[in-house]
Each structure stands twice: as C-alpha cells, then as structure tokens.
Design an enzyme around this catalytic site. Sequence first.
Site, PDB file in Angstrom:
ATOM      1  CB  ALA A   1     -23.458 -29.566   5.813  1.00 50.78           C
TER       2      ALA A   1
ATOM      3  CB  CYS B   1     -11.477 -14.189   6.317  1.00 48.90           C
ATOM      4  SG  CYS B   1      -9.973 -15.087   5.930  1.00 48.90           S
TER       5      CYS B   1
ATOM      6  CE1 TYR C   1      -3.896  -2.241   0.194  1.00 45.15           C
ATOM      7  CE2 TYR C   1      -2.566  -3.444   1.786  1.00 45.15           C
ATOM      8  CZ  TYR C   1      -3.664  -3.375   0.941  1.00 45.15           C
ATOM      9  OH  TYR C   1      -4.514  -4.440   0.839  1.00 45.15           O
TER      10      TYR C   1
HETATM   11  C1  FMN Z   1      -9.611 -10.612   5.795  1.00 43.75           C
HETATM   12  C2  FMN Z   1      -8.258 -10.046   6.032  1.00 43.75           C
HETATM   13  C3  FMN Z   1      -8.123  -8.694   6.201  1.00 43.75           C
HETATM   14  C4  FMN Z   1      -6.872  -8.147   6.460  1.00 43.75           C
HETATM   15  N1  FMN Z   1      -6.772  -6.808   6.668  1.00 43.75           N
HETATM   16  C5  FMN Z   1      -5.563  -6.268   6.969  1.00 43.75           C
HETATM   17  C6  FMN Z   1      -5.457  -4.893   7.259  1.00 43.75           C
HETATM   18  O1  FMN Z   1      -6.435  -4.164   7.251  1.00 43.75           O
HETATM   19  N2  FMN Z   1      -4.228  -4.407   7.541  1.00 43.75           N
HETATM   20  C7  FMN Z   1      -3.114  -5.197   7.574  1.00 43.75           C
HETATM   21  O2  FMN Z   1      -2.028  -4.701   7.864  1.00 43.75           O
HETATM   22  N3  FMN Z   1      -3.196  -6.515   7.318  1.00 43.75           N
HETATM   23  C8  FMN Z   1      -4.394  -7.083   7.029  1.00 43.75           C
HETATM   24  N4  FMN Z   1      -4.491  -8.429   6.822  1.00 43.75           N
HETATM   25  C9  FMN Z   1      -3.315  -9.280   7.050  1.00 43.75           C
HETATM   26  C10 FMN Z   1      -3.362  -9.842   8.467  1.00 43.75           C
HETATM   27  O3  FMN Z   1      -3.226  -8.816   9.411  1.00 43.75           O
HETATM   28  C11 FMN Z   1      -2.268 -10.898   8.733  1.00 43.75           C
HETATM   29  O4  FMN Z   1      -1.026 -10.314   8.530  1.00 43.75           O
HETATM   30  C12 FMN Z   1      -2.388 -12.129   7.856  1.00 43.75           C
HETATM   31  O5  FMN Z   1      -3.726 -12.524   7.763  1.00 43.75           O
HETATM   32  C13 FMN Z   1      -1.554 -13.278   8.402  1.00 43.75           C
HETATM   33  O6  FMN Z   1      -1.724 -13.492   9.777  1.00 43.75           O
HETATM   34  P1  FMN Z   1      -2.779 -14.543  10.397  1.00 43.75           P
HETATM   35  O7  FMN Z   1      -2.308 -15.918  10.022  1.00 43.75           O
HETATM   36  O8  FMN Z   1      -2.777 -14.298  11.871  1.00 43.75           O
HETATM   37  O9  FMN Z   1      -4.083 -14.270   9.774  1.00 43.75           O
HETATM   38  C14 FMN Z   1      -5.730  -8.988   6.534  1.00 43.75           C
HETATM   39  C15 FMN Z   1      -5.883 -10.356   6.345  1.00 43.75           C
HETATM   40  C16 FMN Z   1      -7.129 -10.883   6.102  1.00 43.75           C
HETATM   41  C17 FMN Z   1      -7.254 -12.370   5.926  1.00 43.75           C
HETATM   42  S1  SF4 Z   2     -10.722 -20.531   8.920  1.00 43.61           S
HETATM   43 FE1  SF4 Z   2     -10.515 -19.832   6.812  1.00 43.61          FE
HETATM   44  S2  SF4 Z   2     -12.138 -18.314   6.583  1.00 43.61           S
HETATM   45 FE2  SF4 Z   2     -11.857 -18.619   8.788  1.00 43.61          FE
HETATM   46  S3  SF4 Z   2     -10.440 -17.027   9.375  1.00 43.61           S
HETATM   47 FE3  SF4 Z   2      -9.245 -18.866   8.952  1.00 43.61          FE
HETATM   48  S4  SF4 Z   2      -8.662 -18.585   6.833  1.00 43.61           S
HETATM   49 FE4  SF4 Z   2     -10.314 -17.184   7.170  1.00 43.61          FE
END
Ligand code: FMN
Ligand code: SF4
Length: 705
Positions: free
Chosen positions: A406, A362, A186
């Site tokens: 389901a 998501c 970004y």
């Molecule tokens: C639905 C979604 C929305 C996200 N929105 C942001 C965001 O607004 N800002 C950001 O820095 N990262 C965003 N990310 C990245 C997450 O903060 C995170 O770095 C990434 O999902 C990996 O970590 P996790 O395994 O805990 O999800 C988003 C990720 C997902 C899946």
């Molecule tokens: S289970 Fe799948 S849909 Fe739910 S938060 Fe994790 S990645 Fe996203």
Amino acid sequence: MQLEHLFKPLSIGGVEVPNRICHVPTDISSSHIDGSVSSRDIHHHEMIAKGGTGLIIVGATSVDGKAGRSTVTNLVIDDDNYIPGFTRMSRQMHRYGAKCAVQLQHPGRQAALPREGKLTASDQTVTLPWSQSRAIVYANADESKKTVHVLSTDEVLEIIEQFSEAAWRVQQAEFDAVELHAAHGYLISQFMSPYLNQRTDRFGGSFENRMRFPLAIIASIQKKCGDSFPVLVRYSVDEWVPGGRELPESIEVAKRFEHAGVAALDLSQCIQERPGAGFDPMPYQEGWTSYASEAVKREVGIPVIISHSLREPEYCDEMIREGKTDMVGLARQILADPYWPIKANHGKLEDIRKCISCLTGCWQESMMAKKEISCAINPECGNSAFSHMKQAEQQLEIAVVGGGPAGMEASRTAALRGHKVTVFEKTGELGGAILGCCVTPGKEKMKWYADWIRKQLAKLPVKVELNSSPGVQELKRYDLVVYAAGAKSWVPPVHGQKDNVIPMESVMACPKISCEFHPQDGRRPVKLPGEKVIVWGEHYGAVDTVLHLASIGKQVTVVTDRKEFAAAVESIHMYVFRKRFNQGDAEALESKPFKHPVRILESSTLDVIKEGEVDILDSSFNRSTIACDHVVSCWTKPDTELLDKLKAEGIAVVQAGDAVKPRNLHAAVEEGAQIGRIADGNKLFNSNRAMVDDLPLDVLDQLKR
Ligand SMILES: Cc1cc2nc3c(=O)[nH]c(=O)nc-3n(C[C@H](O)[C@H](O)[C@H](O)COP(=O)(O)O)c2cc1C
Ligand code: SF4
C-alpha cells in the site's frame, strides 16, 4: 534485433497479424446489463491495442443472452442491435494496428444466468462445476440452485444457427475473425468431451458424434460468412479428469478442425471439474503447457496459439524460435500490464509488471463475485481514471509510513504526479508482508511484484528511509501523511502458557540474511525443535504458515473458529492447497508431497495451552486434547498506534492497506494507488474523513473561501 521471433508477422486464415502476441479471450464482465458493449469494454480493448498486442480475442460473448451468459455482465451478440457497439470496439483496436476477433460462447451448464434451467448436453454433472471451491467462499453459490435442461436434437440444431448468426454479426462489426469457445466445460466443450457428453443421439458417443456439434457450427459459419472469414477454435488439450480427453485425442481433434477449414487452434486446458489447470494459480510454472502445442503443431499446418502462465518475453520468443508454438497467448499478463508488448519491443523488460497469478483481482473479486474486471497489482485495470492521471497542480510533501504494497503504491502514483514523497519503513527492506512469501512454497511469484515496484520507486524521485520509525513531531512538517503501517500478529485470550505462543512473523522469517527479500531487521526464524505444530488463525498469513511448516516436515494442525478455514483466500488457490494439505497435487502440478497431511479443525478454538498439549473447544463446547510442541498465532490486526496520535494532533492523514483492516494485496495496491492518484494541493477531506478530489469549481471555491 531482440525478440525477433515474437515480433514477426504471421498470417491467420489470410489475415496478417503484425506480431506473435495474442491476448487470449478474457471475459472482463464489464458490458451493459443487456450484454451490449460499454465504454469500459471499449477503453479496455483500446488500451490493449495501444500496448501493441498483435491479435486481440475479445472474451466469451454469448450467442444467446437469454439462455446463457457465462458471467452476469459478459458480452452478448444475439441480435443485430449489438453490431454498432462491437463496431466501435473493433475500430478502436484497428486504430492501433491490432487484429481482432470475438470469442463466441454458449456457457450451457456453466451459465451464471439464467439461474434455473441451464441448457446442457447431458445431465450427469449438474452439481459439480465449481461447487467445491465456490461453496467455500460463497454461501449462496449459484450451484446450489442449479437445474438443467438437456437439449433435444432439434434444440442443438437451433444453437448451431445461433452461432453462425452471431459470427455474421461479428463480421459485420468489422472484426477480422471469430473464435469458438470449445474449452473449459462450456457447451461446445461439453459436447466434445468423452467425460461430459453422455448423449445417445447423433451428437454423443463416438469421437465422430462428439465432434459433430463444433463441426456443424464451423460449416454453418462458413456458409453464412464465406470461407475467407477466419474461424479459430479454442479447446482444452487435457481435461484432467479420469475418462476425459487427453493429448492423443486432442491431436485428432486438431486434424479434424484443420480439415474443416479452421484458421488457427488456440490450445487451453481443463474442464471446470478440475479448475487448477485451467486458471493456473501461483505454483504453476511458466511453459507447463508447451508439451501440448509442441505435439499438436507437429501434426497440423495451421497456426497454433499456446497460453497459460506465460510471462517472460524472452521465454515466449524462445518458444516460437524452437518451434513449440506459432503464437503466445497472454490473458492475465495483459490485465496486469497491457503494455507488455511495447515494453518488450523497446527492451524495457524490467518495467514489465508481471502477473503473479494470484487470481484475486481478476477472478475471486470480479468474475466470481459478479463484479467487473480488476487486477490486484494493476490499478488501471477496470479503472480508466488511472489512464487519465494528470500531474498534480501543486506539489505536496508526502510522508508514507510503511513500505509494504500500500505504501509503495501510494508513493509510486504520488511521485508520478510530481509530489515529493518520503517512505519510512521500519525494517531494512521495502516489501512489507510480501517478504514472508520467501519461505512459502509455490508463492515465489509474489516477489515479482515486490521486485517490480521497488525498481519503479528507485527510478522515481522517492526518498526511502529504511530502519526508520518517525514520530508525530517528525511527521508534522509534511503536507500529507499516508499511514500504511500494515498489520501485526496478536494472541487472542487463551488460558495457560500464553507467553509461549510464537508470532507468525518469527516463523515466516527468511533464514537467508543475504537475500534481497530478507527484511534486514535482525529477524531470524525461531527454531521449532518439535514436530507437532498448531497453526492458530486465519486468512493468507495462516495458509502461508501452514504451507511453509508442512513443507519442512512439520505435522500441522490448523485451529480456526471460522466455519471454513481461509474462506476469504482465493478459491482456486485453496482448491489446490487443500489437495496439497492431503499430500496430493492438483492436476498438472507436480510438487514434493508433504511428509504429513495437514489437519484442519474448523469452528474450534484454543482454550488452554499446556506443556506438550493443548485443549480445543469446538462450537458445541466439546473439549478435546491434542499433543503439540508449538503454537503459532496467525491472527492479525492493524497496527494503529501512531495513527491515533497523528489524528489527535490534527495532522492530515489517510490510511491504506492492512492498516485499515487485514485483507490482501489487491486491497493494499488499490487503496495506495487511489491516494496517490487523488492527492492534490487542496487536501480536502469530506465529513466521512475521506480525501476528495475533482470537486466542481464552484464548490471548491466556496469551500476554500
Ligand atoms: C478473468 C478471466 C477471464 C477469462 N475469460 C475467458 C474467456 O472468456 N474465454 C476463455 O476461453 N478463457 C477465459 N479465461 C482463461 C484465460 O484465457 C487463460 O486461459 C487463463 O487465464 C490462463 O492463461 P494466463 O496465465 O495467460 O492467464 C479467463 C481467465 C480469467 C482469469
Ligand atoms: S496479478 Fe493477479 S489479479 Fe492481476 S491479472 Fe494476474 S492473477 Fe489476475
């Protein structure tokens, strides 16, 4: 005390955070059309605070809604009239003891809105972000219309002001801190990146110049909000592109930020040219980013937050104990289970619904499809009706036919509401299509969900009848039948040796009979002595079959009549899998390359199956013959034999999951849960044959009289 490191307080810029769990920013794309805070935003963040997360960073919030929104309904804070909504949100989080921040963002070139004239640091990557993966799925992807406006130096100065004004509004809205989104390609990230920033003015070129934009924003915020208002920064430690930023420069970045008075560093990964490492799909393992926080933490004194695929409380606690990070960041895990912290704190580890990193709910079906947030395995995410679920007023006897996702989810929610549920499963184990994931390399996380829901069912008064296929007579005595029998493979019309086609289920069977995920229905994987295999079909089943066969050394050719193979499969997974098909790996993944590349024949169909070869027709009716030892069919359709009979008998029956139409786990869970949530004593069906609840009292009275 268990997990004592995870639940130790920590000070961030003078703000006392009650524990080490941070919900790293997650755009839930649920705001009003103008970007103001909606009741969905408030409910979602309140739920997270209730769950015990110490620091909640609200997802990407635009500092200029007109010039840049990262999703069509992300939050905006470019005017004072946004302050009341944000205040309501912060108060709801504070009520449950959480500290909170807002992540400020300008999406720049990656804006979902506006569609034309996106603002950018420099114009060399106009067509790149996401176009590869999104174009597969979305024929009208934004990227095809992308035009950009390269910011002049004066315009850059204006945006610096916008950031600090937005930060001031965040402060007025009673948030504890603000975070700058300088990750993932970004606008701020674009300025900082040696790969993306091609500017020739004082904001481009050298390291000093590339850091000028974020440092100026920080200085401007400090001027407007005072030095004591904490500013956090999120940036990507590795960009995973040749010429992009790597760890050594990221350590220098950390030092500069610390020197500038930044309160904490939230370390992430990737720019959107290489999405695999940023949105880590299933094959990425827990802890793969700890190298980054460990290295950065050694060089700075301010707190470091690390995220990406963290799921296990014990693992997180260990990371903090070993000094690899100060805080753990959870994004998707909190979507899948906002009550992760409170469950961990109470030692209820097996009740945590671990995010399986599928990215369907998501990402694919929300952010990418321009819709609000949801989660494939947590029906409550984005649907507050589940938060307010009540006990049923009248207990029903419910039969659930099919023990896949389901059926299990319908059973779980119905039993929670007090209904008496019996699940009939024709194999010897609950799990349905998930059980095939045992043999799919990289998809082992699917079993986490199967394991979780099986354990939940075992704790609820749900009767499970395995190896059982009830008939109409047996089902007649139930008040309601939930038909969730799933789908099965079939063979479309083809000439030649049709009987030699092997059904997908026979190939995807787990060889370990003793494994708890083996369906225990006598199924053993068929032996495929030859090397050359045609995978004929589509969707998740075909992709999993390809991954399995290629991983055991088969030379696989996919034949599909679709323009794009597996177009409906989640796009970041397909981005990674296509690299695997070409014997490579995506970004930070390291797996054993397949012995042979996977060949994909799109817009083609199988015409004749012969001894040792098949004839293929393409969409222009050109015929080609290819050598082949085996054909595996991965076409699936709903298994509706019993359903038709139940309907003919007038039995109250509702369908869910692949028994309606083969789709994915998200659809199965959502439909199953919805049935469990609304099933009540009235069992009323409308003229669309849909079960309805919550009718106005007078209508209910009129219908029942
Ligand atoms: C639905 C979604 C929305 C996200 N929105 C942001 C965001 O607004 N800002 C950001 O820095 N990262 C965003 N990310 C990245 C997450 O903060 C995170 O770095 C990434 O999902 C990996 O970590 P996790 O395994 O805990 O999800 C988003 C990720 C997902 C899946
Ligand atoms: S289970 Fe799948 S849909 Fe739910 S938060 Fe994790 S990645 Fe996203």
